[in-house]
Each structure stands twice: as C-alpha cells, then as structure tokens.
Write a protein that holds these residues in place. Structure first.
Motif, PDB file in Angstrom:
ATOM      1  N   GLY A 173      -2.642   0.968  -1.058  1.00 39.29           N
ATOM      2  CA  GLY A 173      -1.764  -0.191  -1.187  1.00 39.29           C
ATOM      3  C   GLY A 173      -0.380   0.012  -0.614  1.00 39.29           C
ATOM      4  N   GLU A 174       0.002   1.267  -0.388  1.00 37.01           N
ATOM      5  CA  GLU A 174       1.326   1.520   0.196  1.00 37.01           C
ATOM      6  C   GLU A 174       1.391   1.037   1.645  1.00 37.01           C
ATOM      7  OE1 GLU A 174      -1.280   5.015   0.815  1.00 37.01           O
ATOM      8  OE2 GLU A 174      -0.614   4.064  -1.019  1.00 37.01           O
ATOM      9  N   ALA A 175       0.238   0.750   2.266  1.00 37.66           N
ATOM     10  CA  ALA A 175       0.231   0.207   3.630  1.00 37.66           C
ATOM     11  C   ALA A 175       0.702  -1.246   3.648  1.00 37.66           C
ATOM     12  CB  ALA A 175      -1.167   0.306   4.231  1.00 37.66           C
ATOM     13  N   LEU A 176       0.657  -1.906   2.489  1.00 39.68           N
ATOM     14  CA  LEU A 176       1.073  -3.301   2.416  1.00 39.68           C
ATOM     15  C   LEU A 176       2.592  -3.412   2.376  1.00 39.68           C
ATOM     16  CD1 LEU A 176      -1.405  -4.555  -0.334  1.00 39.68           C
ATOM     17  CD2 LEU A 176      -1.587  -4.904   2.125  1.00 39.68           C
ATOM     18  N   PRO A 177       3.156  -4.375   3.098  1.00 42.60           N
ATOM     19  CA  PRO A 177       4.593  -4.620   2.975  1.00 42.60           C
ATOM     20  C   PRO A 177       4.934  -4.990   1.528  1.00 42.60           C
ATOM     21  CG  PRO A 177       3.680  -5.806   4.850  1.00 42.60           C
ATOM     22  CD  PRO A 177       2.524  -5.244   4.078  1.00 42.60           C
ATOM     23  N   GLU A 178       6.097  -4.581   1.065  1.00 39.77           N
ATOM     24  CA  GLU A 178       6.504  -4.801  -0.329  1.00 39.77           C
ATOM     25  C   GLU A 178       6.469  -6.276  -0.709  1.00 39.77           C
ATOM     26  OE1 GLU A 178       7.256  -4.406  -4.102  1.00 39.77           O
ATOM     27  OE2 GLU A 178       6.905  -2.704  -2.788  1.00 39.77           O
ATOM     28  N   ALA A 179       6.899  -7.169   0.196  1.00 41.94           N
ATOM     29  CA  ALA A 179       6.901  -8.608  -0.109  1.00 41.94           C
ATOM     30  C   ALA A 179       5.473  -9.111  -0.358  1.00 41.94           C
ATOM     31  CB  ALA A 179       7.537  -9.378   1.033  1.00 41.94           C
ATOM     32  N   LEU A 180       4.523  -8.644   0.429  1.00 38.08           N
ATOM     33  CA  LEU A 180       3.130  -9.044   0.246  1.00 38.08           C
ATOM     34  C   LEU A 180       2.558  -8.446  -1.035  1.00 38.08           C
ATOM     35  CD1 LEU A 180       0.559 -10.403   1.251  1.00 38.08           C
ATOM     36  CD2 LEU A 180       0.113  -8.363   2.627  1.00 38.08           C
ATOM     37  N   ARG A 181       2.865  -7.191  -1.282  1.00 44.85           N
ATOM     38  CA  ARG A 181       2.383  -6.511  -2.491  1.00 44.85           C
ATOM     39  C   ARG A 181       2.852  -7.241  -3.749  1.00 44.85           C
ATOM     40  NH1 ARG A 181       3.771  -0.334  -2.740  1.00 44.85           N
ATOM     41  NH2 ARG A 181       4.370  -1.005  -0.693  1.00 44.85           N
ATOM     42  N   SER A 182       4.102  -7.692  -3.760  1.00 45.61           N
ATOM     43  CA  SER A 182       4.616  -8.382  -4.945  1.00 45.61           C
ATOM     44  C   SER A 182       3.975  -9.752  -5.118  1.00 45.61           C
ATOM     45  CB  SER A 182       6.134  -8.497  -4.881  1.00 45.61           C
ATOM     46  OG  SER A 182       6.529  -9.315  -3.804  1.00 45.61           O
ATOM     47  N   GLN A 183       3.625 -10.440  -4.029  1.00 45.84           N
ATOM     48  CA  GLN A 183       2.970 -11.751  -4.127  1.00 45.84           C
ATOM     49  C   GLN A 183       1.527 -11.622  -4.608  1.00 45.84           C
ATOM     50  OE1 GLN A 183       3.178 -13.937  -0.487  1.00 45.84           O
ATOM     51  NE2 GLN A 183       5.382 -14.214  -0.594  1.00 45.84           N
ATOM     52  N   LEU A 184       0.834 -10.566  -4.189  1.00 44.57           N
ATOM     53  CA  LEU A 184      -0.567 -10.393  -4.557  1.00 44.57           C
ATOM     54  C   LEU A 184      -0.736  -9.903  -5.986  1.00 44.57           C
ATOM     55  CD1 LEU A 184      -1.958  -8.737  -1.306  1.00 44.57           C
ATOM     56  CD2 LEU A 184      -2.186 -11.128  -2.030  1.00 44.57           C
ATOM     57  N   GLY A 185       0.263  -9.215  -6.498  1.00 44.12           N
ATOM     58  CA  GLY A 185       0.150  -8.633  -7.830  1.00 44.12           C
ATOM     59  C   GLY A 185      -0.751  -7.413  -7.800  1.00 44.12           C
ATOM     60  N   PRO A 186      -1.154  -6.927  -8.972  1.00 45.92           N
ATOM     61  CA  PRO A 186      -2.055  -5.768  -9.002  1.00 45.92           C
ATOM     62  C   PRO A 186      -3.371  -6.086  -8.291  1.00 45.92           C
ATOM     63  CG  PRO A 186      -1.151  -6.215 -11.179  1.00 45.92           C
ATOM     64  CD  PRO A 186      -0.765  -7.363 -10.301  1.00 45.92           C
ATOM     65  N   LEU A 187      -3.891  -5.102  -7.570  1.00 49.34           N
ATOM     66  CA  LEU A 187      -5.147  -5.270  -6.851  1.00 49.34           C
ATOM     67  C   LEU A 187      -6.288  -4.648  -7.644  1.00 49.34           C
ATOM     68  CD1 LEU A 187      -3.932  -4.353  -3.250  1.00 49.34           C
ATOM     69  CD2 LEU A 187      -4.256  -6.630  -4.221  1.00 49.34           C
TER      70      LEU A 187
END
Length: 90
Positions: A24-38
C-alpha cells in the motif's frame, strides 16, 4: 506477473491491484486516505493471455510495472432517458 488485489473499505466496488503484497505504500497518500483501509481479496498471476472481467490485462500489467499499483473504479451506468422527469402532468 503477480498481482495482489485489495478492495476499499470506504469506496464501494473500488479495487486496487498491487505489485507487492501489502504494498500500500505504492499508493499516493491522497488516494490512500480516500480509499480507507484495504481488505485483501486475492492473489493472481497476470499474463497477456489472461482475461480480466472489467479491466484490460495489458493496462493493469503496465500500471503495476510503472507505478506499483492499478486502481479499478466502479463501472458507470449510462443515463436512462426514460427515468427522467419530462415535465408532464400525465
């Protein structure tokens, strides 16, 4: 190419293909926060001959190689004109 598929807990019908398990660290922080926990869904081997239900295998493989992830958004349904209010009183 191996792909690890996760679903978003915050966005319905949104999936992320990752090149690395728990990557998940490959995801940009803005996208990670929008998706929530995976939530992990599956691990699969991608080849040019393999067909995916809603995505182009070649596009997914290119995104995994180039960015480390591929985002699959929900399908959009075309607007049905018969469901619109036509402004009549009938």
């Amino acid at each position: 190419m191996r792909a690890h598929v996760y679903k978003s807990t915050r966005k319905a019908n949104t999936y992320v293909y990752l090149a690395a398990r728990d990557g998940g660290e490959a995801l940009p922080e803005a996208l990670r926060s929008q998706l929530g926990p995976l939530t992990f869904v599956l691990e699969t081997e991608l080849t040019p001959q393999r067909k995916l239900a809603r995505e182009s295998t070649e596009e997914v493989m290119a995104n995994l190689a180039g960015h480390g992830f591929h985002l699959q958004m929900p399908m959009t349904v075309p607007h049905d004109p018969l469901t619109s209010d036509w402004g009549t009183d009938a």
